[in-house]
Design an enzyme around this catalytic site. Structure first.
Site, PDB file in Angstrom:
ATOM      1  N   ASN A 208       0.842  -1.205   0.000  1.00 36.02           N
ATOM      2  CA  ASN A 208       0.000   0.000   0.000  1.00 36.02           C
ATOM      3  C   ASN A 208       0.875   1.253   0.000  1.00 36.02           C
ATOM      4  OD1 ASN A 208       0.518   0.794   2.868  1.00 36.02           O
ATOM      5  ND2 ASN A 208      -0.369  -1.232   3.196  1.00 36.02           N
ATOM      6  N   LYS A 288       8.469 -17.620 -10.046  1.00 36.30           N
ATOM      7  CA  LYS A 288       7.748 -16.495 -10.665  1.00 36.30           C
ATOM      8  C   LYS A 288       6.569 -17.028 -11.484  1.00 36.30           C
ATOM      9  CE  LYS A 288       8.227 -12.581 -13.656  1.00 36.30           C
ATOM     10  NZ  LYS A 288       8.876 -12.089 -14.835  1.00 36.30           N
ATOM     11  N   PRO A 304      -2.604 -11.597   9.634  1.00 37.97           N
ATOM     12  CA  PRO A 304      -2.824 -11.498  11.087  1.00 37.97           C
ATOM     13  C   PRO A 304      -3.085 -10.047  11.493  1.00 37.97           C
ATOM     14  CG  PRO A 304      -0.505 -11.925  10.592  1.00 37.97           C
ATOM     15  CD  PRO A 304      -1.245 -12.059   9.303  1.00 37.97           C
ATOM     16  N   ASP A 305      -4.022  -9.843  12.410  1.00 30.72           N
ATOM     17  CA  ASP A 305      -4.281  -8.492  12.920  1.00 30.72           C
ATOM     18  C   ASP A 305      -3.372  -8.270  14.132  1.00 30.72           C
ATOM     19  OD1 ASP A 305      -5.288  -6.179  14.228  1.00 30.72           O
ATOM     20  OD2 ASP A 305      -7.150  -6.402  13.092  1.00 30.72           O
ATOM     21  N   ILE A 306      -2.327  -7.486  13.921  1.00 35.25           N
ATOM     22  CA  ILE A 306      -1.289  -7.319  14.948  1.00 35.25           C
ATOM     23  C   ILE A 306      -1.849  -6.595  16.168  1.00 35.25           C
ATOM     24  CG2 ILE A 306       0.988  -6.304  15.406  1.00 35.25           C
ATOM     25  CD1 ILE A 306       1.429  -6.660  12.289  1.00 35.25           C
ATOM     26  N   LYS A 336     -14.204   0.927  15.726  1.00 36.13           N
ATOM     27  CA  LYS A 336     -12.922   0.226  15.594  1.00 36.13           C
ATOM     28  C   LYS A 336     -12.254   0.036  16.946  1.00 36.13           C
ATOM     29  CE  LYS A 336     -11.007   0.237  11.886  1.00 36.13           C
ATOM     30  NZ  LYS A 336     -10.553   0.663  10.600  1.00 36.13           N
ATOM     31  N   LYS A 340     -11.429  -3.715  18.171  1.00 38.71           N
ATOM     32  CA  LYS A 340     -10.052  -4.177  18.368  1.00 38.71           C
ATOM     33  C   LYS A 340      -9.716  -4.308  19.851  1.00 38.71           C
ATOM     34  CE  LYS A 340      -8.338  -3.133  13.964  1.00 38.71           C
ATOM     35  NZ  LYS A 340      -7.396  -3.848  13.128  1.00 38.71           N
TER      36      LYS A 340
HETATM   37  O1  C5P Z   1      -8.584  -2.784  10.668  1.00 40.51           O
HETATM   38  P1  C5P Z   1      -7.846  -1.564  10.234  1.00 40.51           P
HETATM   39  O2  C5P Z   1      -6.771  -1.860   9.223  1.00 40.51           O
HETATM   40  O3  C5P Z   1      -8.708  -0.435   9.799  1.00 40.51           O
HETATM   41  O4  C5P Z   1      -7.161  -1.051  11.585  1.00 40.51           O
HETATM   42  C1  C5P Z   1      -6.138  -0.133  11.610  1.00 40.51           C
HETATM   43  C2  C5P Z   1      -5.310  -0.321  12.854  1.00 40.51           C
HETATM   44  O5  C5P Z   1      -5.063  -1.696  13.093  1.00 40.51           O
HETATM   45  C3  C5P Z   1      -3.932   0.307  12.734  1.00 40.51           C
HETATM   46  O6  C5P Z   1      -3.513   0.685  14.017  1.00 40.51           O
HETATM   47  C4  C5P Z   1      -3.089  -0.834  12.193  1.00 40.51           C
HETATM   48  O7  C5P Z   1      -1.710  -0.680  12.519  1.00 40.51           O
HETATM   49  C5  C5P Z   1      -3.697  -2.024  12.870  1.00 40.51           C
HETATM   50  N1  C5P Z   1      -3.689  -3.257  12.065  1.00 40.51           N
HETATM   51  C6  C5P Z   1      -2.903  -4.329  12.478  1.00 40.51           C
HETATM   52  N2  C5P Z   1      -2.905  -5.489  11.758  1.00 40.51           N
HETATM   53  C7  C5P Z   1      -3.678  -5.621  10.670  1.00 40.51           C
HETATM   54  C8  C5P Z   1      -4.500  -4.553  10.240  1.00 40.51           C
HETATM   55  C9  C5P Z   1      -4.475  -3.370  10.961  1.00 40.51           C
HETATM   56  O8  C5P Z   1      -2.194  -4.196  13.474  1.00 40.51           O
HETATM   57  N3  C5P Z   1      -3.672  -6.742   9.964  1.00 40.51           N
END
Ligand code: C5P
Length: 412
Positions: A208, A288, A304-306, A336, A340
């Site tokens: 991105n 490739k 993974p959502d960190i 959000k 989260k």
């Molecule tokens: O879910 P979204 O991408 O809108 O959330 C944004 C927040 O979550 C930011 O703080 C981003 O660093 C964190 N994030 C994360 N792991 C992901 C997606 C978002 O830690 N896979």
């Protein structure tokens, strides 16, 4: 650490023999990594030529109203600066500042500015001791103007006493110190920044537009507030801020692992400013992928959502996340935050010229029972304001947690 790196210092030079030392001051500020713009009073140009400051600062110099070419330069300069330092500050300039005058460019810039103002007085010892000057200095101090010096000693006029401008190296140290704070002293902070890259094959990836600027500014601001900072960064073209340890990663999975490693060694505050991929290819091809004549598709799975992972840990740190939104900031940000399970969300509007890849941003901070708008500003300054807010909330929460714990222990 170097608190002056990337700081914007507006140096005001007023009329006095000490103005010759201000040339050296500009040189030293720039050598320490600061950007410097010089505004001279017309009287100062009788002591040192504007061209000297122009050469040393690498910027044009402003002195009278005819230099305010846009008619708004004084406002622009006021907005640009992180600090205003007036050195030397003559008795006349101090009087103008004390009484809120705006009839010369420097005084107008000061009046339009909201950042800390610092003055290094320099004048004849009798002028410094005069009741009028004493009164003006008291007025300025009342308004939190920092008064540095003057030193005492032999004066250019042949007299001796207080009125000598502090030496440039002492002023550089004072400006640098004015950026440090103890708000997060002893707090261990982990910050994520930049984009992630999710491999499709050995040469292609999904990523991105995140530049990492906001996350890096947040890491630097936390460090300046006295925290011990670990930065986990995706691929960006930025140098690690001074005094911050950095781990470079590529994918969301690598970022998660690096974050968990940092958090396991101790973390009080986690700030997720990275633009982590939401989806990644279900499997990355080892070779490739060849171009095909017909259309093809890519199987994706969630990355993974960190932030959510850290927020769900046992003994979790205080968590702050970011959210990029195009509309209804407040509503989406609160949603959000709850989704989260984090203490604070910093939401910014993205879209035309906003958010990614720019140096400016605007943030809406939301937490349980409160919100605050940080108006459009340079990301570096916005980051400092964000850290002030986060530090206040963090201190408030930990104080209450300690209280609740003491209370529970006492009643057990
Ligand atoms: O879910 P979204 O991408 O809108 O959330 C944004 C927040 O979550 C930011 O703080 C981003 O660093 C964190 N994030 C994360 N792991 C992901 C997606 C978002 O830690 N896979």
């Amino acid at each position: 650490m170097n608190f002056l790196s990337q700081k914007r210092i507006l140096l005001g030079v007023s009329g006095g023999i000490a103005a010759y030392k201000s040339a050296e001051l500009v040189r030293q500020l720039r050598a320490a990594g600061a950007a410097v713009r010089v505004v001279m009073t017309p009287a100062a140009t009788g002591f040192v030529a504007a061209r000297t400051f122009q050469a040393l600062s690498g910027e044009r110099v402003w002195s009278d109203w005819s230099d305010d070419r846009s008619g708004m330069d004084h406002i622009e300069l006021a907005r640009w600066a992180d600090r205003i330092l007036i050195a030397p500050a003559s008795a006349d300039t101090l009087a103008r500042l004390a009484h809120g005058r705006a009839d010369d460019l420097l005084a107008a810039v000061c009046l339009a500015s909201t950042v800390p103002l610092c003055v290094a007085p320099a004048m004849n010892q009798a002028m410094w001791g005069n009741a009028a000057t004493r009164h003006n200095i008291a007025l300025l101090r009342e308004r939190n103007v920092q008064v540095w010096g003057p030193a005492a000693g032999a004066q250019a006029c042949g007299e001796s006493g207080p009125g000598r401008m502090l030496e440039p190296d002492a002023l550089v140290r004072a400006v640098a110190d004015s950026f440090s704070s103890e708000r997060l002293a002893g707090v261990r902070v982990v910050v994520t920044a930049g984009p992630t890259r999710e491999a499709i094959d050995p040469v292609r990836f999904i990523s991105n537009r995140s530049s990492g600027k906001m996350g890096y500014a947040v890491a630097q601001a936390a460090r300046e507030a006295g925290a011990q900072v670990a930065l986990v960064s995706g691929p960006v073209e930025l140098d690690a801020p001074d005094g911050v340890t950095r781990t470079m990663v590529e994918s969301a999975q690598e970022m998660l692992e690096a974050v968990l490693a940092e958090v396991s060694t101790g973390c009080d505050l986690f700030i997720g400013a990275a633009a982590v991929a939401d989806y990644r290819p279900a499997s990355a091809s080892a070779r490739k992928i060849k171009k095909r004549a017909d259309c093809t598709s890519l199987d994706l799975q969630p990355a993974p959502d960190i932030l959510a992972t850290v927020a769900a840990l046992e003994n979790r740190p205080f968590c702050v996340g970011f959210a990029a939104e195009t509309e209804q900031l407040q509503r989406h940000a609160q949603k959000k935050r709850l989704g989260k399970g984090v203490e604070m969300i910093a939401a910014n509007r993205v879209g035309k010229g906003l958010g990614f890849e720019t140096d400016q941003n605007e943030l809406l901070l939301v937490w349980e029972g409160g919100s605050q708008l940080l108006a459009m500003d340079a990301k570096t300054r916005l980051a400092r304001r964000l850290i002030e807010c986060v530090a206040d909330l963090y201190r408030h929460r930990t104080k209450h947690q300690d209280f609740a714990q003491d209370h529970a222990e006492n009643s057990a």
